[in-house]
Motif scaffolding. Structure first.
Motif, PDB file in Angstrom:
ATOM      1  N   ARG A   5       7.643   5.172  17.477  1.00 38.68           N
ATOM      2  CA  ARG A   5       6.155   4.423  17.694  1.00 38.68           C
ATOM      3  C   ARG A   5       5.536   5.260  16.018  1.00 38.68           C
ATOM      4  O   ARG A   5       4.550   5.084  15.607  1.00 38.68           O
ATOM      5  CB  ARG A   5       5.425   4.997  19.224  1.00 38.68           C
ATOM      6  N   LEU A   6       6.173   6.610  16.416  1.00 38.52           N
ATOM      7  CA  LEU A   6       5.435   7.569  14.961  1.00 38.52           C
ATOM      8  C   LEU A   6       5.518   6.324  13.527  1.00 38.52           C
ATOM      9  O   LEU A   6       4.928   6.508  13.108  1.00 38.52           O
ATOM     10  CB  LEU A   6       5.711   8.645  14.851  1.00 38.52           C
ATOM     11  N   GLU A   7       6.848   6.028  13.883  1.00 42.35           N
ATOM     12  CA  GLU A   7       6.739   5.035  12.429  1.00 42.35           C
ATOM     13  C   GLU A   7       6.519   4.134  12.198  1.00 42.35           C
ATOM     14  O   GLU A   7       5.820   3.202  10.900  1.00 42.35           O
ATOM     15  CB  GLU A   7       8.467   4.773  12.220  1.00 42.35           C
ATOM     16  N   ILE A   8       6.308   3.065  13.338  1.00 44.41           N
ATOM     17  CA  ILE A   8       4.822   1.786  13.590  1.00 44.41           C
ATOM     18  C   ILE A   8       3.529   2.181  12.932  1.00 44.41           C
ATOM     19  O   ILE A   8       3.580   1.644  12.350  1.00 44.41           O
ATOM     20  CB  ILE A   8       5.464   1.157  15.384  1.00 44.41           C
ATOM     21  N   ASN A   9       3.357   3.674  13.820  1.00 45.49           N
ATOM     22  CA  ASN A   9       1.844   3.358  13.131  1.00 45.49           C
ATOM     23  C   ASN A   9       1.813   4.170  11.872  1.00 45.49           C
ATOM     24  O   ASN A   9       0.582   3.669  10.961  1.00 45.49           O
ATOM     25  CB  ASN A   9       1.303   4.747  13.851  1.00 45.49           C
ATOM     26  N   PHE A  10       3.101   4.333  11.264  1.00 46.81           N
ATOM     27  CA  PHE A  10       2.513   5.020   9.776  1.00 46.81           C
ATOM     28  C   PHE A  10       2.745   4.006   8.789  1.00 46.81           C
ATOM     29  O   PHE A  10       2.636   3.898   7.668  1.00 46.81           O
ATOM     30  CB  PHE A  10       4.204   5.956   9.888  1.00 46.81           C
ATOM     31  N   ILE A  11       3.828   2.955   9.487  1.00 45.22           N
ATOM     32  CA  ILE A  11       3.714   1.544   8.455  1.00 45.22           C
ATOM     33  C   ILE A  11       2.026   0.704   8.559  1.00 45.22           C
ATOM     34  O   ILE A  11       2.098   0.310   7.530  1.00 45.22           O
ATOM     35  CB  ILE A  11       5.154   0.717   9.051  1.00 45.22           C
ATOM     36  N   ARG A  12       1.678   0.566   9.787  1.00 42.74           N
ATOM     37  CA  ARG A  12       0.293   0.503   9.912  1.00 42.74           C
ATOM     38  C   ARG A  12      -0.005   0.976   9.191  1.00 42.74           C
ATOM     39  O   ARG A  12      -1.208   0.198   8.471  1.00 42.74           O
ATOM     40  CB  ARG A  12      -0.271   0.529  11.261  1.00 42.74           C
ATOM     41  N   LEU A  13      -0.816   2.091   9.274  1.00 42.71           N
ATOM     42  CA  LEU A  13      -1.497   2.862   8.356  1.00 42.71           C
ATOM     43  C   LEU A  13      -1.132   2.408   7.179  1.00 42.71           C
ATOM     44  O   LEU A  13      -2.109   3.157   6.045  1.00 42.71           O
ATOM     45  CB  LEU A  13      -1.969   4.558   8.713  1.00 42.71           C
ATOM     46  N   LEU A  14      -0.140   2.175   6.420  1.00 38.49           N
ATOM     47  CA  LEU A  14       0.886   1.864   5.062  1.00 38.49           C
ATOM     48  C   LEU A  14       0.773   1.026   4.625  1.00 38.49           C
ATOM     49  O   LEU A  14      -0.140   0.784   3.394  1.00 38.49           O
ATOM     50  CB  LEU A  14       2.299   2.978   5.272  1.00 38.49           C
ATOM     51  N   SER A  15       0.180  -0.019   5.292  1.00 37.41           N
ATOM     52  CA  SER A  15      -0.429  -1.271   5.007  1.00 37.41           C
ATOM     53  C   SER A  15      -1.623  -1.285   4.994  1.00 37.41           C
ATOM     54  O   SER A  15      -1.849  -2.071   3.716  1.00 37.41           O
ATOM     55  CB  SER A  15       0.060  -2.629   5.715  1.00 37.41           C
ATOM     56  N   ALA A  99       7.006  -7.795   7.072  1.00 33.56           N
ATOM     57  CA  ALA A  99       8.051  -8.458   6.753  1.00 33.56           C
ATOM     58  C   ALA A  99       7.221  -9.404   6.176  1.00 33.56           C
ATOM     59  O   ALA A  99       8.052 -10.242   5.432  1.00 33.56           O
ATOM     60  CB  ALA A  99       8.279  -8.438   8.561  1.00 33.56           C
ATOM     61  N   ASN A 100       5.855  -9.777   6.486  1.00 29.23           N
ATOM     62  CA  ASN A 100       5.458 -11.229   5.393  1.00 29.23           C
ATOM     63  C   ASN A 100       4.995 -11.073   3.580  1.00 29.23           C
ATOM     64  O   ASN A 100       4.326 -11.824   3.544  1.00 29.23           O
ATOM     65  CB  ASN A 100       3.849 -11.803   5.899  1.00 29.23           C
ATOM     66  N   PRO A 104       6.749  -6.275  -2.848  1.00 30.95           N
ATOM     67  CA  PRO A 104       5.886  -5.275  -2.457  1.00 30.95           C
ATOM     68  C   PRO A 104       4.264  -5.230  -3.002  1.00 30.95           C
ATOM     69  O   PRO A 104       3.713  -5.464  -4.292  1.00 30.95           O
ATOM     70  CB  PRO A 104       6.637  -4.037  -2.845  1.00 30.95           C
ATOM     71  N   ALA A 105       3.217  -4.646  -1.649  1.00 30.37           N
ATOM     72  CA  ALA A 105       2.019  -5.044  -1.856  1.00 30.37           C
ATOM     73  C   ALA A 105       1.433  -3.531  -3.126  1.00 30.37           C
ATOM     74  O   ALA A 105       0.966  -3.641  -4.310  1.00 30.37           O
ATOM     75  CB  ALA A 105       1.376  -3.949  -0.830  1.00 30.37           C
ATOM     76  N   THR A 106       2.821  -1.842  -3.631  1.00 26.72           N
ATOM     77  CA  THR A 106       2.668  -1.394  -3.770  1.00 26.72           C
ATOM     78  C   THR A 106       2.445  -1.348  -5.932  1.00 26.72           C
ATOM     79  O   THR A 106       1.996  -1.629  -6.589  1.00 26.72           O
ATOM     80  CB  THR A 106       3.766  -0.440  -3.515  1.00 26.72           C
ATOM     81  N   LYS A 107       3.211  -2.806  -5.780  1.00 30.84           N
ATOM     82  CA  LYS A 107       3.720  -3.434  -7.229  1.00 30.84           C
ATOM     83  C   LYS A 107       2.492  -3.796  -7.646  1.00 30.84           C
ATOM     84  O   LYS A 107       2.544  -4.123  -9.047  1.00 30.84           O
ATOM     85  CB  LYS A 107       4.967  -4.620  -7.128  1.00 30.84           C
ATOM     86  N   THR A 108       2.266  -5.142  -6.455  1.00 35.39           N
ATOM     87  CA  THR A 108       0.520  -5.581  -6.938  1.00 35.39           C
ATOM     88  C   THR A 108      -0.127  -5.242  -7.346  1.00 35.39           C
ATOM     89  O   THR A 108      -1.092  -5.275  -8.091  1.00 35.39           O
ATOM     90  CB  THR A 108       0.432  -7.038  -5.704  1.00 35.39           C
ATOM     91  N   VAL A 109      -0.728  -3.531  -6.365  1.00 32.58           N
ATOM     92  CA  VAL A 109      -1.248  -2.768  -6.650  1.00 32.58           C
ATOM     93  C   VAL A 109      -1.087  -2.403  -8.107  1.00 32.58           C
ATOM     94  O   VAL A 109      -2.780  -1.785  -8.823  1.00 32.58           O
ATOM     95  CB  VAL A 109      -1.680  -2.531  -5.763  1.00 32.58           C
ATOM     96  N   HIS A 110      -0.234  -2.111  -8.571  1.00 30.51           N
ATOM     97  CA  HIS A 110      -0.074  -1.286  -9.742  1.00 30.51           C
ATOM     98  C   HIS A 110      -0.109  -2.490 -10.823  1.00 30.51           C
ATOM     99  O   HIS A 110      -0.715  -1.882 -11.899  1.00 30.51           O
ATOM    100  CB  HIS A 110       1.529  -1.343  -9.959  1.00 30.51           C
TER     101      HIS A 110
END
Length: 258
Positions: A5-15, A99-100, A104-110
């Motif tokens: 659950r901690l990793e799921i919350n981390f991924i959500r916040l990171l996204s 997954a969708n 990677p979003a960070t590359k787009t942001v970069h």
């Protein structure tokens, strides 16, 4: 291995952070800074979790969080050139966060940040070029025969070269000051160590001298003690001998009464 659950919350916040970073934000935007701070805390807890992901996944999480931190620090810089230079050293994540995502979003942001910084730097350089041309009619006459794009490119190139030259001079001056301070600190440390060594040597010599004096005085005291014992022994022998002779004389002079 199923995500905790901690990793799921981390991924959500990171996204969510990546989504906010991809948008054009105002200076008063505070959410991303707070969210990144929460991501750091969750990443530390995720490393200590018994059900933590693999080391490769943790490394990619760390790259993405460090990228967001560096992005925030770069946005706080005042000069567009410094922002663009700081953006060059940012390392985005290598895998998609959700997954969708195809990229990677960070590359787009970069890429978006690089384009935005380049645009800001171009606007700043073009503004300086227009001011310079407005103040110099001779330069306008010389360049009037050139196309507009070439004149803008030449002005932009001159401004970029001058800016980089100023940055190199400033960097060289800072390095020179740093080397000078380091040399002064090293010399001061050497002087202090030298003084300490001199003090230690003097203390050792004084200790040796005191030891020799103590040894000499001990020998003198031992000799004096031996002399005192010898005189006392002779005195006791004389006293005993005198007593013995006195008793014999007493017996001879005063015989025993019958």
């Amino acid at each position: 291995m199923a995500s905790s659950r901690l990793e799921i919350n981390f991924i959500r916040l990171l996204s969510r952070c990546e989504s906010i970073a991809s948008e054009k934000r105002v200076e008063t935007e505070w959410r991303l800074d707070k969210y990144v701070g929460a991501l750091e805390e969750m990443l530390v807890a995720l490393r200590k979790s018994p059900s933590k992901p693999t080391q490769e996944v943790l490394t990619d999480y760390t790259r993405k969080v460090d990228f967001l931190k560096g992005l925030l620090e770069a946005e706080k810089l005042s000069s567009p050139t410094e922002k663009a230079l700081a953006n060059q050293f940012l390392a985005p994540g290598r895998t998609p966060t959700i997954a969708n995502e195809r990229i990677p979003a960070t590359k787009t942001v970069h890429m978006q940040t690089k384009a935005r910084c380049t645009g800001e730097m171009r606007d700043e350089l073009l503004g300086k070029g227009l001011v310079g041309k407005g103040n110099s009619e001779t330069d306008l006459r010389n360049r009037r025969g050139l196309p507009l794009d070439e004149r803008q490119s030449a002005a932009e190139l001159d401004a970029v070269l001058q800016h980089h030259h100023n940055l190199q001079e400033k960097l060289a001056e800072d390095m020179l000051n740093l080397a000078r301070n380091l040399k002064n600190n090293t010399m001061a440390a050497q002087n202090i160590i030298k003084q300490d060594n001199q003090t230690l040597s003097q203390s050792m010599r004084q200790a040796d001298l005191n030891f020799e004096k103590l040894k000499t005085e001990s020998e003198r005291l031992e000799q004096h003690t031996k002399k005192s014992v010898n005189w006392l022994l002779w005195l006791m022998l004389i006293l005993v001998s005198f007593t013995f002779i006195s008793m014999i004389l007493f017996i001879r002079i005063f015989p025993k009464l019958r």
